[in-house]
Design a protein around this motif. Structure first.
Motif, PDB file in Angstrom:
ATOM      1  N   GLN A 161      74.666  -3.241 -62.060  1.00 22.64           N
ATOM      2  CA  GLN A 161      74.674  -3.641 -60.653  1.00 22.64           C
ATOM      3  C   GLN A 161      74.213  -5.087 -60.476  1.00 22.64           C
ATOM      4  O   GLN A 161      74.782  -5.844 -59.694  1.00 22.64           O
ATOM      5  N   GLU A 162      73.174  -5.476 -61.210  1.00 27.00           N
ATOM      6  CA  GLU A 162      72.654  -6.840 -61.115  1.00 27.00           C
ATOM      7  C   GLU A 162      73.693  -7.864 -61.581  1.00 27.00           C
ATOM      8  O   GLU A 162      73.875  -8.897 -60.948  1.00 27.00           O
ATOM      9  N   VAL A 163      74.362  -7.569 -62.695  1.00 27.56           N
ATOM     10  CA  VAL A 163      75.401  -8.472 -63.204  1.00 27.56           C
ATOM     11  C   VAL A 163      76.528  -8.600 -62.185  1.00 27.56           C
ATOM     12  O   VAL A 163      76.995  -9.704 -61.892  1.00 27.56           O
ATOM     13  N   MET A 164      76.951  -7.475 -61.644  1.00 27.73           N
ATOM     14  CA  MET A 164      78.039  -7.499 -60.661  1.00 27.73           C
ATOM     15  C   MET A 164      77.633  -8.260 -59.405  1.00 27.73           C
ATOM     16  O   MET A 164      78.406  -9.060 -58.873  1.00 27.73           O
ATOM     17  N   GLU A 165      76.421  -8.031 -58.935  1.00 28.75           N
ATOM     18  CA  GLU A 165      75.957  -8.711 -57.723  1.00 28.75           C
ATOM     19  C   GLU A 165      75.826 -10.217 -57.957  1.00 28.75           C
ATOM     20  O   GLU A 165      76.203 -11.018 -57.097  1.00 28.75           O
ATOM     21  N   ASP A 166      75.309 -10.622 -59.096  1.00 28.80           N
ATOM     22  CA  ASP A 166      75.203 -12.050 -59.406  1.00 28.80           C
ATOM     23  C   ASP A 166      76.586 -12.701 -59.443  1.00 28.80           C
ATOM     24  O   ASP A 166      76.788 -13.793 -58.912  1.00 28.80           O
ATOM     25  N   TYR A 167      77.540 -12.027 -60.057  1.00 31.14           N
ATOM     26  CA  TYR A 167      78.896 -12.554 -60.127  1.00 31.14           C
ATOM     27  C   TYR A 167      79.523 -12.625 -58.729  1.00 31.14           C
ATOM     28  O   TYR A 167      80.177 -13.604 -58.381  1.00 31.14           O
ATOM     29  N   ARG A 168      79.295 -11.598 -57.929  1.00 34.37           N
ATOM     30  CA  ARG A 168      79.841 -11.590 -56.562  1.00 34.37           C
ATOM     31  C   ARG A 168      79.268 -12.741 -55.743  1.00 34.37           C
ATOM     32  O   ARG A 168      79.999 -13.441 -55.049  1.00 34.37           O
ATOM     33  N   ARG A 169      77.969 -12.952 -55.835  1.00 31.93           N
ATOM     34  CA  ARG A 169      77.334 -14.036 -55.069  1.00 31.93           C
ATOM     35  C   ARG A 169      77.870 -15.407 -55.468  1.00 31.93           C
ATOM     36  O   ARG A 169      77.968 -16.298 -54.637  1.00 31.93           O
ATOM     37  N   THR A 170      78.185 -15.568 -56.742  1.00 31.61           N
ATOM     38  CA  THR A 170      78.672 -16.857 -57.238  1.00 31.61           C
ATOM     39  C   THR A 170      80.159 -17.062 -56.971  1.00 31.61           C
ATOM     40  O   THR A 170      80.572 -18.155 -56.586  1.00 31.61           O
ATOM     41  N   ASN A 171      80.958 -16.030 -57.162  1.00 30.99           N
ATOM     42  CA  ASN A 171      82.412 -16.199 -57.155  1.00 30.99           C
ATOM     43  C   ASN A 171      83.152 -15.538 -56.002  1.00 30.99           C
ATOM     44  O   ASN A 171      84.333 -15.820 -55.796  1.00 30.99           O
ATOM     45  N   PHE A 172      82.521 -14.655 -55.286  1.00 31.51           N
ATOM     46  CA  PHE A 172      83.169 -13.944 -54.180  1.00 31.51           C
ATOM     47  C   PHE A 172      82.316 -14.048 -52.919  1.00 31.51           C
ATOM     48  O   PHE A 172      82.100 -13.066 -52.216  1.00 31.51           O
ATOM     49  N   THR A 173      81.843 -15.256 -52.632  1.00 31.38           N
ATOM     50  CA  THR A 173      80.906 -15.429 -51.522  1.00 31.38           C
ATOM     51  C   THR A 173      81.502 -15.063 -50.173  1.00 31.38           C
ATOM     52  O   THR A 173      80.788 -14.653 -49.273  1.00 31.38           O
ATOM     53  N   ARG A 174      82.804 -15.181 -50.035  1.00 35.49           N
ATOM     54  CA  ARG A 174      83.434 -14.889 -48.744  1.00 35.49           C
ATOM     55  C   ARG A 174      83.905 -13.438 -48.629  1.00 35.49           C
ATOM     56  O   ARG A 174      84.388 -13.029 -47.585  1.00 35.49           O
ATOM     57  N   GLU A 175      83.793 -12.696 -49.706  1.00 35.32           N
ATOM     58  CA  GLU A 175      84.229 -11.287 -49.712  1.00 35.32           C
ATOM     59  C   GLU A 175      83.044 -10.376 -49.392  1.00 35.32           C
ATOM     60  O   GLU A 175      81.919 -10.647 -49.803  1.00 35.32           O
ATOM     61  N   ILE A 176      83.316  -9.301 -48.688  1.00 32.19           N
ATOM     62  CA  ILE A 176      82.264  -8.317 -48.466  1.00 32.19           C
ATOM     63  C   ILE A 176      82.078  -7.528 -49.774  1.00 32.19           C
ATOM     64  O   ILE A 176      83.008  -7.428 -50.583  1.00 32.19           O
ATOM     65  N   PRO A 177      80.880  -6.994 -49.995  1.00 35.96           N
ATOM     66  CA  PRO A 177      80.617  -6.302 -51.261  1.00 35.96           C
ATOM     67  C   PRO A 177      81.613  -5.187 -51.584  1.00 35.96           C
ATOM     68  O   PRO A 177      82.020  -5.038 -52.738  1.00 35.96           O
ATOM     69  N   SER A 178      82.039  -4.426 -50.600  1.00 32.16           N
ATOM     70  CA  SER A 178      82.969  -3.327 -50.881  1.00 32.16           C
ATOM     71  C   SER A 178      84.321  -3.854 -51.370  1.00 32.16           C
ATOM     72  O   SER A 178      84.951  -3.248 -52.237  1.00 32.16           O
ATOM     73  N   ARG A 179      84.760  -4.976 -50.850  1.00 30.55           N
ATOM     74  CA  ARG A 179      86.019  -5.567 -51.314  1.00 30.55           C
ATOM     75  C   ARG A 179      85.887  -6.041 -52.759  1.00 30.55           C
ATOM     76  O   ARG A 179      86.788  -5.872 -53.569  1.00 30.55           O
ATOM     77  N   PHE A 180      84.753  -6.634 -53.077  1.00 28.03           N
ATOM     78  CA  PHE A 180      84.500  -7.072 -54.446  1.00 28.03           C
ATOM     79  C   PHE A 180      84.507  -5.875 -55.403  1.00 28.03           C
ATOM     80  O   PHE A 180      85.117  -5.927 -56.472  1.00 28.03           O
ATOM     81  N   LYS A 181      83.856  -4.789 -55.003  1.00 22.13           N
ATOM     82  CA  LYS A 181      83.833  -3.584 -55.843  1.00 22.13           C
ATOM     83  C   LYS A 181      85.243  -3.068 -56.098  1.00 22.13           C
ATOM     84  O   LYS A 181      85.588  -2.660 -57.203  1.00 22.13           O
ATOM     85  N   LYS A 182      86.084  -3.095 -55.057  1.00 28.17           N
ATOM     86  CA  LYS A 182      87.470  -2.652 -55.214  1.00 28.17           C
ATOM     87  C   LYS A 182      88.206  -3.526 -56.211  1.00 28.17           C
ATOM     88  O   LYS A 182      89.011  -3.034 -57.003  1.00 28.17           O
ATOM     89  N   GLU A 183      87.942  -4.823 -56.182  1.00 31.15           N
ATOM     90  CA  GLU A 183      88.574  -5.746 -57.133  1.00 31.15           C
ATOM     91  C   GLU A 183      88.141  -5.429 -58.564  1.00 31.15           C
ATOM     92  O   GLU A 183      88.974  -5.389 -59.471  1.00 31.15           O
ATOM     93  N   ILE A 184      86.862  -5.214 -58.756  1.00 29.83           N
ATOM     94  CA  ILE A 184      86.328  -4.911 -60.094  1.00 29.83           C
ATOM     95  C   ILE A 184      86.902  -3.595 -60.603  1.00 29.83           C
ATOM     96  O   ILE A 184      87.397  -3.499 -61.728  1.00 29.83           O
ATOM     97  N   VAL A 185      86.836  -2.565 -59.776  1.00 26.71           N
ATOM     98  CA  VAL A 185      87.345  -1.245 -60.166  1.00 26.71           C
ATOM     99  C   VAL A 185      88.850  -1.321 -60.414  1.00 26.71           C
ATOM    100  O   VAL A 185      89.358  -0.743 -61.374  1.00 26.71           O
ATOM    101  N   GLY A 186      89.553  -2.074 -59.579  1.00 27.48           N
ATOM    102  CA  GLY A 186      90.992  -2.233 -59.752  1.00 27.48           C
ATOM    103  C   GLY A 186      91.346  -2.890 -61.075  1.00 27.48           C
ATOM    104  O   GLY A 186      92.357  -2.550 -61.697  1.00 27.48           O
ATOM    105  N   ALA A 187      90.505  -3.808 -61.526  1.00 24.62           N
ATOM    106  CA  ALA A 187      90.753  -4.485 -62.799  1.00 24.62           C
ATOM    107  C   ALA A 187      90.470  -3.563 -63.986  1.00 24.62           C
ATOM    108  O   ALA A 187      91.036  -3.752 -65.062  1.00 24.62           O
ATOM    109  N   ALA A 188      89.614  -2.575 -63.793  1.00 27.72           N
ATOM    110  CA  ALA A 188      89.202  -1.719 -64.908  1.00 27.72           C
ATOM    111  C   ALA A 188      89.939  -0.378 -64.970  1.00 27.72           C
ATOM    112  O   ALA A 188      90.010   0.230 -66.032  1.00 27.72           O
TER     113      ALA A 188
END
Length: 138
Positions: free
Chosen positions: A59-86
């Motif tokens: 969770q910490e790794v994902m949150e750090d990456y989201r804060r750096t690279n997905f600053t304009r995305e809401i957390p749920s959208r970022f999670k969907k992107e990560i899950v979609g990639a995996a």
């Protein structure tokens, strides 16, 4: 005697209520909410200490990456992107694809393969985690 039976009834109700309260409290002490993974509307599974720690690292790794690279995305959208990639065509995530995602976002130094193996062992089904369950984890 009627007054005495009412007092006895109140005392019994009071002691029953305090026993119920104590059992709820002791359950909360044994399984704090942060260590319980909701699996569905009426199922939960407590993670081991190691499992909880591994999930926190992920969770910490994902949150750090989201804060750096997905600053304009809401957390749920970022999670969907990560899950979609995996996820695969069956909406399941295996350890290899999740390790690849973690590696691609630069988190492999903080989340080890052992961490992911622990998560997949405790949460997964036949070595895979359903996409919706991974969304809950992240």
């Amino acid at each position: 005697t009627h007054l005495r039976s009412q007092n006895h009834s109140r005392q019994h109700q009071s002691s029953t209520k305090s026993i119920k309260t104590m059992s709820i409290r002791s359950a909360a002490i044994r399984f704090p909410a942060s260590r319980v993974l909701a699996l569905s509307a009426n199922q939960t599974r407590a993670l081991s200490t190691q499992g909880h720690t591994a999930v926190q690292r992920l969770q910490e790794v994902m949150e750090d990456y989201r804060r750096t690279n997905f600053t304009r995305e809401i957390p749920s959208r970022f999670k969907k992107e990560i899950v979609g990639a995996a996820k695969d065509e069956n909406n399941k995530i295996n350890i290899e694809s999740m390790m690849l995602v973690v590696d691609n976002i630069g988190g492999s130094e903080r989340v080890s393969r052992n961490d992911l193996e622990r998560i997949f062992t405790e949460v997964g089904e036949s070595g895979k985690i359903p996409a919706d369950r991974m969304m809950q984890l992240l």
